[in-house]
Design an enzyme around this catalytic site. Structure first.
Site, short mmCIF file in Angstrom:
data_model
loop_
_atom_site.label_atom_id
_atom_site.label_comp_id
_atom_site.label_asym_id
_atom_site.label_seq_id
_atom_site.Cartn_x
_atom_site.Cartn_y
_atom_site.Cartn_z
N HIS A 57 -7.70 25.57 -0.34
CA HIS A 57 -7.11 24.93 -1.72
C HIS A 57 -8.58 24.18 -2.24
CE1 HIS A 57 -4.41 23.71 -4.61
NE2 HIS A 57 -4.76 22.61 -4.49
N HIS A 59 -10.03 23.65 -6.53
CA HIS A 59 -10.32 23.51 -7.74
C HIS A 59 -11.68 23.22 -8.06
CE1 HIS A 59 -5.94 23.25 -8.25
NE2 HIS A 59 -5.90 22.10 -7.19
N TYR A 119 -6.62 27.63 -12.77
CA TYR A 119 -5.74 27.51 -14.05
C TYR A 119 -6.35 27.57 -15.30
CZ TYR A 119 -6.11 22.61 -13.11
OH TYR A 119 -6.63 21.26 -12.68
N ARG A 208 6.52 21.01 -11.55
CA ARG A 208 6.48 20.39 -12.87
C ARG A 208 6.02 21.18 -14.10
NH1 ARG A 208 1.65 17.45 -11.65
NH2 ARG A 208 1.74 18.29 -9.84
N HIS A 267 -0.19 20.37 -0.23
CA HIS A 267 0.14 19.07 0.14
C HIS A 267 1.38 18.95 0.84
CE1 HIS A 267 -3.09 18.10 -2.80
NE2 HIS A 267 -2.51 18.63 -3.75
N ASP A 318 -9.50 20.71 -2.09
CA ASP A 318 -8.77 20.34 -3.36
C ASP A 318 -9.73 20.09 -4.40
OD1 ASP A 318 -6.74 20.02 -5.21
OD2 ASP A 318 -5.74 18.48 -4.28
ZN LIG Z 1 -4.82 21.12 -6.21
#
Ligand SMILES: [Zn+2]
Length: 446
Positions: A57, A59, A119, A208, A267, A318
């Site tokens: 994971h 970003h 994203y 979300r 998570h 992350d």
């Molecule tokens: Zn993340």
């Protein structure tokens, strides 16, 4: 053929001593007792040699936030405001340069494969680039130059959040993340293709950011490919999901058909007993990101309960508050000790599994993460003669070492790191230059 000569190597479920790992065409062809009668090229590896680490994971652009979000109250919202400010100034060229340096930092830490939960798709105002996947292609190029494999988890991100009354539209700073709806996301996603070192996977950002009625279209498009989703990272997500749908995020994803052995829940911090049972019985993987979860004050997820229920565990860095997957593996056990008041919650070999083979499976590379014939030749030599590791039992090295103790990294049979240095990239220099340039523009009041 190349012979990697190891005083100690993690073979099967434990450490073997004095072994030769024979590599040809990027694969391990044999693991055998050390032989001094060898015609092939011999490379001596120091310390203990582990299979390649999977960072399940990431970003990449969050790396630029490191050491810059602890002032002004230093809350989660401080962090998020900085993150959006930074995202605004990214373009494909800058993204490629930043991600290249970040991925190179990962390889230095022993990572041979990264799952990029991607994203930032479109221009800052939400307009697609001429190539609608220009940003994803920038990530691909970055991974190739850094020398590790990539699973591009192209992310469906449609809403700006979930309140008690339902989803809210994307805020101006979120427009570049969105495709409108899941069908438009899938159309763009279908344009992406695998190559020798890249697998295309997908992600539902979270409950979300993706309304319930949009989730099945993503699941249908993805088929057998890896599907990742942020799950119950913060208590507020559970509260609004329950208020709006009458379901926990896990229950919602289960109803929408999104759980299963190809899915990874990232998570998985705040779960009910039923959530844990659902993730376990569907064999959904759980990706823990302990160094991020503690940095963002998320909480400590039920790792042992998930394992016992049947969910394979893997690890990610992350937002890259640190990039040290050894520290993440160790934190899996240490955080459990703090909440349970017991030691030995995870055996050292379980930590190795989470760090290597389980992470690679979660990212769609079932032929990586173990040192055995037929597997990809991913090798990570961790020194046992540093001030941190000297005197350690090689089988317990994950409890003592840090990323800075990684000496050599071989990815698909290619030597990418040796002597703790990247073969082609000045990693600290590139990080420094790229991150300073980004913040100069991000903080420009214009
Ligand atoms: Zn993340």
């Amino acid at each position: 053929m190349t012979v990697y000569r190891c005083a100690a190597a993690w073979v099967g479920d434990g450490v073997a001593t004095d072994v030769d790992i024979v590599v040809s065409a990027g694969r391990v062809t044999a693991v055998r007792p050390r032989s001094d009668v060898v015609d092939d090229e011999v490379v001596e590896l120091p310390g203990v040699v582990l299979p390649g680490f999977a960072n399940a994971h990431s970003h990449a652009f969050h790396r630029a936030l490191r050491g810059r979000t602890h002032g002004d109250g230093g809350t989660f919202w401080t962090w998020r405001e900085r993150m959006y400010r930074l995202a605004r100034v990214l373009d494909p060229d800058r993204y490629a340069r930043l991600a290249r340096a970040v991925f190179a930092e990962m390889v230095l830490a022993g990572v041979t494969c990264v799952g990029e939960f991607h994203y930032v798709h479109h221009a800052a105002d939400g307009t697609p680039y001429a190539d609608p996947n220009a940003m994803g292609e920038a990530v691909r190029q970055a991974a190739r130059e850094a020398g590790l494999r990539l699973t591009l988890l192209d992310t469906c991100y449609l809403a700006g959040g979930l309140g008690d009354d339902g989803h809210v539209p994307l805020a101006p700073e979120q427009r570049r993340f969105g495709d409108g709806d899941a069908h438009a996301w899938a159309e763009r996603w279908h344009l992406l293709a695998d190559d020798a070192t890249t697998r295309i996977g997908a992600a539902v950002h979270s409950v979300r950011a993706v309304p319930r009625d949009q989730v099945p279209a993503v699941v249908a498009a993805v088929g057998e490919r890896p599907l990742h989703v942020h799950l119950s990272e913060q208590v507020a997500e559970n509260r609004s999901c329950l208020a709006h749908y009458g379901l926990t995020p896990t229950e919602l994803l289960h109803e929408a058909g999104a759980l299963g052995p190809g899915t990874t829940a990232v998570h998985a911090t705040h779960l009910t007993a039923r959530d844990i049972a659902l993730l376990g019985s569907t064999r959904t993987s759980s990706c823990f990101c302990p160094t991020t979860e503690r940095d963002l004050a998320d909480g400590i997820g039920p790792a042992v309960a998930l394992r016992d229920a049947g969910s394979p565990l893997c690890l990610g860095s992350d937002q890259h508050a640190v990039i040290d997957l050894i520290e993440d593996a160790r934190a899996l056990e240490m955080h459990e000790r703090l909440v349970s008041h017991q030691r030995g919650r995870f055996a050292p070999d379980e930590l190795v599994t989470a760090l290597t083979v389980a992470g690679h499976r979660s990212l769609g590379w079932p032929d990586a993460g173990r040192i055995e014939p037929g597997m990809r030749a991913d090798l990570v030599a961790v020194r046992l003669d540093t001030v941190r590791t000297a005197g350690s039992d090689p089988a317990q090295v994950l409890l003592t070492a840090f990323a800075s103790d990684v000496d050599t990294v071989v990815v698909d049979g290619r030597l990418v790191v040796s002597g703790g240095r990247h073969a082609s990239i000045d990693v600290a220099g590139e990080l420094d230059t790229t991150i300073r340039e980004l913040w100069r523009d991000a903080d420009d009041p214009r």
